[in-house]
Design a protein around this motif. Structure first.
Motif, PDB file in Angstrom:
ATOM      1  N   ALA A  31       0.828  -1.209   0.000  1.00  0.00           N
ATOM      2  CA  ALA A  31       0.000   0.000   0.000  1.00  0.00           C
ATOM      3  C   ALA A  31       0.863   1.259   0.000  1.00  0.00           C
ATOM      4  N   CYS A  32       1.855   1.305   0.885  1.00  0.00           N
ATOM      5  CA  CYS A  32       2.712   2.498   0.981  1.00  0.00           C
ATOM      6  C   CYS A  32       3.571   2.665  -0.267  1.00  0.00           C
ATOM      7  N   ALA A  33       4.090   1.547  -0.800  1.00  0.00           N
ATOM      8  CA  ALA A  33       4.886   1.629  -2.029  1.00  0.00           C
ATOM      9  C   ALA A  33       4.033   2.107  -3.189  1.00  0.00           C
ATOM     10  N   GLY A  34       2.781   1.645  -3.246  1.00  0.00           N
ATOM     11  CA  GLY A  34       1.879   2.080  -4.311  1.00  0.00           C
ATOM     12  C   GLY A  34       1.582   3.566  -4.243  1.00  0.00           C
ATOM     13  N   ILE A  35       1.331   4.070  -3.032  1.00  0.00           N
ATOM     14  CA  ILE A  35       1.061   5.503  -2.873  1.00  0.00           C
ATOM     15  C   ILE A  35       2.305   6.321  -3.184  1.00  0.00           C
ATOM     16  N   THR A  36       3.482   5.787  -2.835  1.00  0.00           N
ATOM     17  CA  THR A  36       4.739   6.472  -3.172  1.00  0.00           C
ATOM     18  C   THR A  36       4.892   6.609  -4.682  1.00  0.00           C
TER      19      THR A  36
ATOM     20  N   ALA B  41       9.585  -2.831 -12.139  1.00  0.00           N
ATOM     21  CA  ALA B  41      10.316  -3.695 -11.208  1.00  0.00           C
ATOM     22  C   ALA B  41       9.532  -3.919  -9.918  1.00  0.00           C
ATOM     23  N   SER B  42       8.815  -2.888  -9.462  1.00  0.00           N
ATOM     24  CA  SER B  42       8.022  -3.014  -8.240  1.00  0.00           C
ATOM     25  C   SER B  42       6.912  -4.044  -8.402  1.00  0.00           C
ATOM     26  N   VAL B  43       6.255  -4.038  -9.556  1.00  0.00           N
ATOM     27  CA  VAL B  43       5.194  -5.006  -9.812  1.00  0.00           C
ATOM     28  C   VAL B  43       5.749  -6.427  -9.786  1.00  0.00           C
ATOM     29  N   ILE B  44       6.882  -6.639 -10.465  1.00  0.00           N
ATOM     30  CA  ILE B  44       7.493  -7.970 -10.500  1.00  0.00           C
ATOM     31  C   ILE B  44       7.925  -8.394  -9.100  1.00  0.00           C
ATOM     32  N   GLU B  45       8.533  -7.458  -8.368  1.00  0.00           N
ATOM     33  CA  GLU B  45       9.011  -7.774  -7.013  1.00  0.00           C
ATOM     34  C   GLU B  45       7.865  -8.153  -6.095  1.00  0.00           C
ATOM     35  N   MET B  46       6.772  -7.378  -6.139  1.00  0.00           N
ATOM     36  CA  MET B  46       5.646  -7.653  -5.251  1.00  0.00           C
ATOM     37  C   MET B  46       4.979  -8.978  -5.604  1.00  0.00           C
ATOM     38  N   ALA B  47       4.949  -9.313  -6.902  1.00  0.00           N
ATOM     39  CA  ALA B  47       4.393 -10.609  -7.304  1.00  0.00           C
ATOM     40  C   ALA B  47       5.261 -11.749  -6.777  1.00  0.00           C
ATOM     41  N   LEU B  48       6.579 -11.617  -6.909  1.00  0.00           N
ATOM     42  CA  LEU B  48       7.480 -12.659  -6.416  1.00  0.00           C
ATOM     43  C   LEU B  48       7.374 -12.830  -4.909  1.00  0.00           C
ATOM     44  N   LEU B  49       7.260 -11.708  -4.179  1.00  0.00           N
ATOM     45  CA  LEU B  49       7.113 -11.801  -2.726  1.00  0.00           C
ATOM     46  C   LEU B  49       5.792 -12.461  -2.351  1.00  0.00           C
ATOM     47  N   SER B  50       4.752 -12.189  -3.135  1.00  0.00           N
ATOM     48  CA  SER B  50       3.463 -12.833  -2.886  1.00  0.00           C
ATOM     49  C   SER B  50       3.559 -14.333  -3.122  1.00  0.00           C
ATOM     50  N   PHE B  51       4.282 -14.731  -4.191  1.00  0.00           N
ATOM     51  CA  PHE B  51       4.516 -16.151  -4.432  1.00  0.00           C
ATOM     52  C   PHE B  51       5.294 -16.768  -3.263  1.00  0.00           C
ATOM     53  N   GLY B  52       6.260 -15.990  -2.743  1.00  0.00           N
ATOM     54  CA  GLY B  52       7.038 -16.472  -1.609  1.00  0.00           C
ATOM     55  C   GLY B  52       6.186 -16.702  -0.378  1.00  0.00           C
ATOM     56  N   LEU B  53       5.223 -15.805  -0.136  1.00  0.00           N
ATOM     57  CA  LEU B  53       4.311 -15.981   1.000  1.00  0.00           C
ATOM     58  C   LEU B  53       3.453 -17.227   0.811  1.00  0.00           C
ATOM     59  N   ALA B  54       2.978 -17.437  -0.423  1.00  0.00           N
ATOM     60  CA  ALA B  54       2.185 -18.636  -0.695  1.00  0.00           C
ATOM     61  C   ALA B  54       3.022 -19.890  -0.487  1.00  0.00           C
ATOM     62  N   TYR B  55       4.288 -19.843  -0.916  1.00  0.00           N
ATOM     63  CA  TYR B  55       5.192 -20.977  -0.731  1.00  0.00           C
ATOM     64  C   TYR B  55       5.413 -21.246   0.756  1.00  0.00           C
ATOM     65  N   SER B  56       5.553 -20.174   1.529  1.00  0.00           N
ATOM     66  CA  SER B  56       5.779 -20.325   2.972  1.00  0.00           C
ATOM     67  C   SER B  56       4.595 -20.990   3.659  1.00  0.00           C
ATOM     68  N   ILE B  57       3.392 -20.573   3.275  1.00  0.00           N
ATOM     69  CA  ILE B  57       2.216 -21.150   3.934  1.00  0.00           C
ATOM     70  C   ILE B  57       2.033 -22.607   3.525  1.00  0.00           C
ATOM     71  N   ASN B  58       2.452 -22.962   2.299  1.00  0.00           N
ATOM     72  CA  ASN B  58       2.394 -24.364   1.891  1.00  0.00           C
ATOM     73  C   ASN B  58       3.383 -25.205   2.693  1.00  0.00           C
ATOM     74  N   ILE B  59       4.573 -24.651   2.950  1.00  0.00           N
ATOM     75  CA  ILE B  59       5.557 -25.349   3.779  1.00  0.00           C
ATOM     76  C   ILE B  59       5.014 -25.541   5.193  1.00  0.00           C
ATOM     77  N   LEU B  60       4.400 -24.472   5.739  1.00  0.00           N
ATOM     78  CA  LEU B  60       3.827 -24.559   7.089  1.00  0.00           C
ATOM     79  C   LEU B  60       2.734 -25.623   7.142  1.00  0.00           C
ATOM     80  N   LYS B  61       1.896 -25.652   6.103  1.00  0.00           N
ATOM     81  CA  LYS B  61       0.829 -26.653   6.046  1.00  0.00           C
ATOM     82  C   LYS B  61       1.410 -28.060   6.000  1.00  0.00           C
ATOM     83  N   GLN B  62       2.459 -28.229   5.197  1.00  0.00           N
ATOM     84  CA  GLN B  62       3.099 -29.545   5.091  1.00  0.00           C
ATOM     85  C   GLN B  62       3.718 -29.959   6.417  1.00  0.00           C
TER      86      GLN B  62
END
Length: 210
Positions: A22-27, A173-194
């Motif tokens: 949100a803050c990066a988007g407003i910036t 670059a911000s769009v790509i970075e935020m998408a990759l971080l979102s994928f990383g969060l999804a990956y983390s929650i899958n690891i936690l679930k496993q």
């Protein structure tokens, strides 16, 4: 989506990510002039300070997100005091902007963002090669963002031509970075679930054996 995940799993990393986005988007809106046009057209005083304030807040939440996502308390505990220093400088930049010291606030934001970004990239790389798999998304995303920033700066210094790509390199670059971080969060929650499933199966096996 990540905000709803935060309400579901109560993991602070998701909240930090949402606030960072949100803050990066407003910036970015402020840099392009859209925030003054659409968000606070009656506050010309805030138009020059908004990008600095939200830039500092974006950096602050990015550091908090990095600490949570990379699990610095476990993977790099000695780095936490340094992260706290960067956060303090972002708070200082916000206060300076609010009190009218715009140029000094901008300088503090730029220096802290540059140094903090390089330090976090170094940390994430060290954590990745140590075997923490979700860190790779952070390394890739942060690298893309830094490359976009470098392209943008080279355009300002006349080394690269001014065109649609170089003038929007940070936003792309911000769009790509935020998408990759979102994928990383999804990956983390899958690891936690496993891990939770494996723990449950172990407890079930022990219970059946008893």
């Amino acid at each position: 989506y990540n905000l709803f995940l935060f309400f579901s799993v109560r993991e602070r990393g998701y909240l930090y990510y949402v606030l960072y986005v949100a803050c990066a988007g407003i910036t970015q809106m402020g840099i392009k002039g859209y925030s003054f046009e659409y968000l606070w057209p009656s506050w010309p005083y805030f138009a020059t300070k908004g990008p600095i304030i939200f830039g500092c807040l974006s950096g602050l939440f990015a550091l908090l997100f990095a600490g949570s996502f990379l699990q610095l308390s476990k993977n790099a505990p000695r780095s936490r005091p340094i992260i706290a220093i960067f956060i303090a400088f972002f708070v200082l930049g916000t206060i300076l902007a609010l009190t009218g010291q715009t140029q000094l606030a901008f300088f503090v934001m730029q220096v802290t963002t540059g140094a903090g970004s390089l330090f976090v990239l170094y940390l994430s790389y060290r954590i990745m090669i140590s075997g923490y798999k979700p860190a790779k998304y952070f390394v890739y995303g942060w690298t893309v963002l830094l490359l976009g920033s470098v392209v943008f700066l080279l355009k300002d210094y006349g080394i690269l031509d001014y065109n649609n790509f170089t003038s929007n390199a940070v936003q792309i670059a911000s769009v790509i970075e935020m998408a990759l971080l979102s994928f990383g969060l999804a990956y983390s929650i899958n690891i936690l679930k496993q891990e939770n499933e494996e723990a449950y199966n172990r407890e079930l096996a022990i219970s059946q054996e008893n």
